[in-house]
Design a protein around this motif. Structure first.
Motif, PDB file in Angstrom:
ATOM      1  N   PHE A  89      -0.348  -5.662 -15.345  1.00  0.00           N
ATOM      2  CA  PHE A  89       0.122  -4.788 -13.645  1.00  0.00           C
ATOM      3  C   PHE A  89       0.656  -5.207 -11.989  1.00  0.00           C
ATOM      4  N   HIS A  90       1.210  -6.940 -12.271  1.00  0.00           N
ATOM      5  CA  HIS A  90       2.002  -7.437 -11.329  1.00  0.00           C
ATOM      6  C   HIS A  90       2.830  -7.109 -11.168  1.00  0.00           C
ATOM      7  N   LEU A  91       3.810  -6.464 -11.117  1.00  0.00           N
ATOM      8  CA  LEU A  91       5.471  -6.546 -11.031  1.00  0.00           C
ATOM      9  C   LEU A  91       6.117  -6.574 -10.366  1.00  0.00           C
ATOM     10  N   GLU A  92       6.873  -7.456 -10.419  1.00  0.00           N
ATOM     11  CA  GLU A  92       7.240  -8.848  -9.501  1.00  0.00           C
ATOM     12  C   GLU A  92       8.278  -8.239  -7.951  1.00  0.00           C
ATOM     13  N   THR A  93       8.888  -7.264  -8.543  1.00  0.00           N
ATOM     14  CA  THR A  93       9.946  -6.481  -7.283  1.00  0.00           C
ATOM     15  C   THR A  93       9.500  -5.635  -6.748  1.00  0.00           C
ATOM     16  N   SER A  94      10.455  -4.956  -5.597  1.00  0.00           N
ATOM     17  CA  SER A  94      10.036  -3.754  -5.588  1.00  0.00           C
ATOM     18  C   SER A  94      11.940  -2.984  -5.911  1.00  0.00           C
ATOM     19  N   PRO A  95      11.663  -1.868  -6.522  1.00  0.00           N
ATOM     20  CA  PRO A  95      13.355  -1.718  -6.785  1.00  0.00           C
ATOM     21  C   PRO A  95      13.946  -0.817  -5.162  1.00  0.00           C
ATOM     22  N   TYR A  96      13.076  -1.149  -4.222  1.00  0.00           N
ATOM     23  CA  TYR A  96      13.675   0.148  -2.528  1.00  0.00           C
ATOM     24  C   TYR A  96      13.496  -0.881  -1.730  1.00  0.00           C
ATOM     25  N   GLU A  97      14.488   0.189  -1.485  1.00  0.00           N
ATOM     26  CA  GLU A  97      15.795  -1.545  -0.233  1.00  0.00           C
ATOM     27  C   GLU A  97      14.410  -1.413   0.575  1.00  0.00           C
ATOM     28  N   ASN A  98      14.578  -2.729   1.101  1.00  0.00           N
ATOM     29  CA  ASN A  98      13.224  -3.246   2.499  1.00  0.00           C
ATOM     30  C   ASN A  98      13.154  -1.821   3.431  1.00  0.00           C
ATOM     31  N   PRO A  99      12.687  -0.953   4.306  1.00  0.00           N
ATOM     32  CA  PRO A  99      12.726  -0.129   4.840  1.00  0.00           C
ATOM     33  C   PRO A  99      13.676  -0.825   6.599  1.00  0.00           C
ATOM     34  N   ALA A 100      13.921  -1.843   6.665  1.00  0.00           N
ATOM     35  CA  ALA A 100      14.762  -2.299   7.510  1.00  0.00           C
ATOM     36  C   ALA A 100      15.930  -2.247   7.362  1.00  0.00           C
ATOM     37  N   ASN A 101      16.643  -2.103   6.071  1.00  0.00           N
ATOM     38  CA  ASN A 101      17.840  -1.676   5.950  1.00  0.00           C
ATOM     39  C   ASN A 101      18.645  -0.602   5.456  1.00  0.00           C
ATOM     40  N   GLU A 102      17.309  -0.039   5.633  1.00  0.00           N
ATOM     41  CA  GLU A 102      17.455   2.471   5.184  1.00  0.00           C
ATOM     42  C   GLU A 102      18.061   2.379   6.651  1.00  0.00           C
ATOM     43  N   GLU A 103      18.485   3.362   7.182  1.00  0.00           N
ATOM     44  CA  GLU A 103      19.081   4.279   7.938  1.00  0.00           C
ATOM     45  C   GLU A 103      17.360   5.088   8.335  1.00  0.00           C
ATOM     46  N   CYS A 235       6.479   6.879 -10.026  1.00  0.00           N
ATOM     47  CA  CYS A 235       5.092   5.411  -9.200  1.00  0.00           C
ATOM     48  C   CYS A 235       4.427   3.857 -10.000  1.00  0.00           C
ATOM     49  N   LYS A 236       5.718   4.146 -10.627  1.00  0.00           N
ATOM     50  CA  LYS A 236       5.428   2.488 -11.336  1.00  0.00           C
ATOM     51  C   LYS A 236       6.295   1.654 -10.234  1.00  0.00           C
ATOM     52  N   SER A 237       7.440   2.714  -9.949  1.00  0.00           N
ATOM     53  CA  SER A 237       7.880   1.753  -7.923  1.00  0.00           C
ATOM     54  C   SER A 237       7.504   1.605  -6.895  1.00  0.00           C
ATOM     55  N   ARG A 238       6.733   2.249  -6.501  1.00  0.00           N
ATOM     56  CA  ARG A 238       6.245   2.657  -5.518  1.00  0.00           C
ATOM     57  C   ARG A 238       4.882   1.747  -5.699  1.00  0.00           C
ATOM     58  N   LEU A 239       4.097   1.535  -7.132  1.00  0.00           N
ATOM     59  CA  LEU A 239       3.154   0.689  -6.710  1.00  0.00           C
ATOM     60  C   LEU A 239       3.307  -0.943  -6.916  1.00  0.00           C
ATOM     61  N   GLN A 266       3.834   2.407   4.742  1.00  0.00           N
ATOM     62  CA  GLN A 266       5.215   3.069   4.648  1.00  0.00           C
ATOM     63  C   GLN A 266       4.728   3.490   2.528  1.00  0.00           C
ATOM     64  N   ALA A 267       4.761   1.837   2.468  1.00  0.00           N
ATOM     65  CA  ALA A 267       5.127   1.569   0.928  1.00  0.00           C
ATOM     66  C   ALA A 267       2.970   2.445   0.483  1.00  0.00           C
ATOM     67  N   TYR A 268       2.062   2.689   1.428  1.00  0.00           N
ATOM     68  CA  TYR A 268       1.163   3.426   0.887  1.00  0.00           C
ATOM     69  C   TYR A 268       1.138   4.279   1.078  1.00  0.00           C
ATOM     70  N   MET A 269       2.497   5.561   1.960  1.00  0.00           N
ATOM     71  CA  MET A 269       2.521   6.844   2.398  1.00  0.00           C
ATOM     72  C   MET A 269       3.651   6.892   0.515  1.00  0.00           C
ATOM     73  N   GLY A 270       3.941   6.159   0.066  1.00  0.00           N
ATOM     74  CA  GLY A 270       5.341   6.002  -0.619  1.00  0.00           C
ATOM     75  C   GLY A 270       4.098   6.837  -2.448  1.00  0.00           C
ATOM     76  N   MET A 271       3.442   5.855  -2.302  1.00  0.00           N
ATOM     77  CA  MET A 271       2.013   6.620  -3.458  1.00  0.00           C
ATOM     78  C   MET A 271       1.253   7.775  -3.484  1.00  0.00           C
ATOM     79  N   ILE A 272       1.189   8.599  -2.191  1.00  0.00           N
ATOM     80  CA  ILE A 272       0.650   9.494  -2.696  1.00  0.00           C
ATOM     81  C   ILE A 272       1.744  10.742  -2.896  1.00  0.00           C
ATOM     82  N   GLY A 273       1.044  11.926  -4.320  1.00  0.00           N
ATOM     83  CA  GLY A 273       2.141  12.233  -4.912  1.00  0.00           C
ATOM     84  C   GLY A 273       2.078  11.661  -6.063  1.00  0.00           C
ATOM     85  N   THR A 274       1.876   9.845  -6.725  1.00  0.00           N
ATOM     86  CA  THR A 274       1.922  10.312  -7.802  1.00  0.00           C
ATOM     87  C   THR A 274       0.251  10.466  -8.905  1.00  0.00           C
TER      88      THR A 274
END
Length: 317
Positions: A89-103, A235-239, A266-274
């Motif tokens: 379950f160690h997913l190596e990298t997040s599919p999400y853009e770093n929050p600092a780069n998001e508008e 869920c996998k992406s948020r994890l 922010q990542a913790y909030m992303g787990m809500i609803g999964t």
């Protein structure tokens, strides 16, 4: 910024070589999600296909939490990176853009202040003792916040207390909608309001309607929760995002290896609803956990404890 995966896929499909390579990877990813054993030759093909994308923008594409075709984008990401989640379950990298780069989704504070100093302020000043109630009132002053909050609250309480059970999937979707579409200034206030008494704590714990979104009648094993999470692209992406941004580190002053507490929250909030929705354990503390247990995990107890520990005893979080 890096291209998003939907745009990268469109480019790839226009190029015959990239297209063929990508189709091979789709086949590999599908076999993996269906647990179909691949023979040696197929495994080599999959590996070569991944290497074949080395110069493609697909390899470095990312997704955004607030994009319209998020699920499609995440499916592309995991198609290209399917070998990274090998059985563990160690997913190596997040599919999400770093929050600092998001508008950034900033609230117009001047507008909010004007609203609060007007007729609504009288009702707000009375609940200084309950910051969670105050956060709700502030949400009520924003059309989008109140609409999406009402949406999930009604979906998550349907059938509660009667014979029929609530629709957990719909409840989770409503929660994700709220946390994705409402500006963070509002959602963070509601979720992380500071409490001094149990009444406030109870309100904070009930933010995500635990009877429907969090609790089962009996606590399932945490490995079962993990399995249902890994079968779901969101869920996998948020994890993966949570593991990357909330990696604890003893030597770090804020307890986080990434030195970025905001990204962890922010990542913790992303787990809500999964399927792996976390919540506060009680009305009187700020400890959070998953609704699961590691009893009877047999020889996988260590792995199970690790999953639970990511939430229960995570210094970074």
């Amino acid at each position: 910024p890096r291209s998003d995966c939907v745009a990268a896929e469109q480019l790839c499909l226009l190029d015959s070589t990239c297209n063929a390579t990508y189709r091979t990877l789709e086949h590999c990813a599908l076999a993996k999600t269906r647990f179909l054993p691949l023979d040696h030759e197929s495994r080599v093909q999959c590996l070569n296909a991944e290497l074949g994308l080395a110069n493609s923008s697909l390899l470095h594409c990312k997704c955004h939490r607030r994009m319209k075709r998020q699920e499609h984008c995440l499916r592309i990401f995991w198609t290209v990176h399917s070998s990274m989640t090998d059985g563990y379950f160690h997913l190596e990298t997040s599919p999400y853009e770093n929050p600092a780069n998001e508008e950034h989704w900033q609230t117009d504070y001047n507008k909010l202040a004007a609203l609060l100093s007007g007729k609504d302020y009288s009702q707000l000043s009375g609940d200084a003792t309950n910051p969670c109630l105050k956060a709700t009132h502030v949400c009520n002053l924003n059309k989008k916040c109140v609409r999406l909050r009402t949406d999930y609250a009604s979906t998550c309480t349907k059938g509660a207390g009667s014979e029929d059970v609530c629709d957990r999937r719909k409840c989770h979707k409503g929660l994700r909608n709220f946390f994705e579409k409402v500006p963070e200034d509002f959602t963070k206030r509601i979720l992380f309001c500071p409490c001094k008494d149990e009444l406030c704590g109870e309100r904070r714990r009930k933010t995500i309607v635990p009877d429907c979104s969090f609790q089962y009648s009996t606590k399932p094993n945490c490995l079962w929760l993990l399995d249902s999470c890994l079968e779901d692209h969101i869920c996998k992406s948020r994890l993966a995002d949570f593991q990357q941004n909330c990696q604890p580190a003893d030597m770090s002053p804020d307890g986080c290896s990434q030195h970025n507490r905001a990204a962890c929250l922010q990542a913790y909030m992303g787990m809500i609803g999964t399927p792996m929705t976390p919540n506060y354990i009680s009305n009187s503390s700020v400890e959070v956990s998953l609704w699961c247990t590691c009893e009877s995990s047999g020889n996988q107890k260590e792995k199970c404890d690790q999953i639970l520990g990511m939430f229960e005893s995570n210094k970074c979080l």
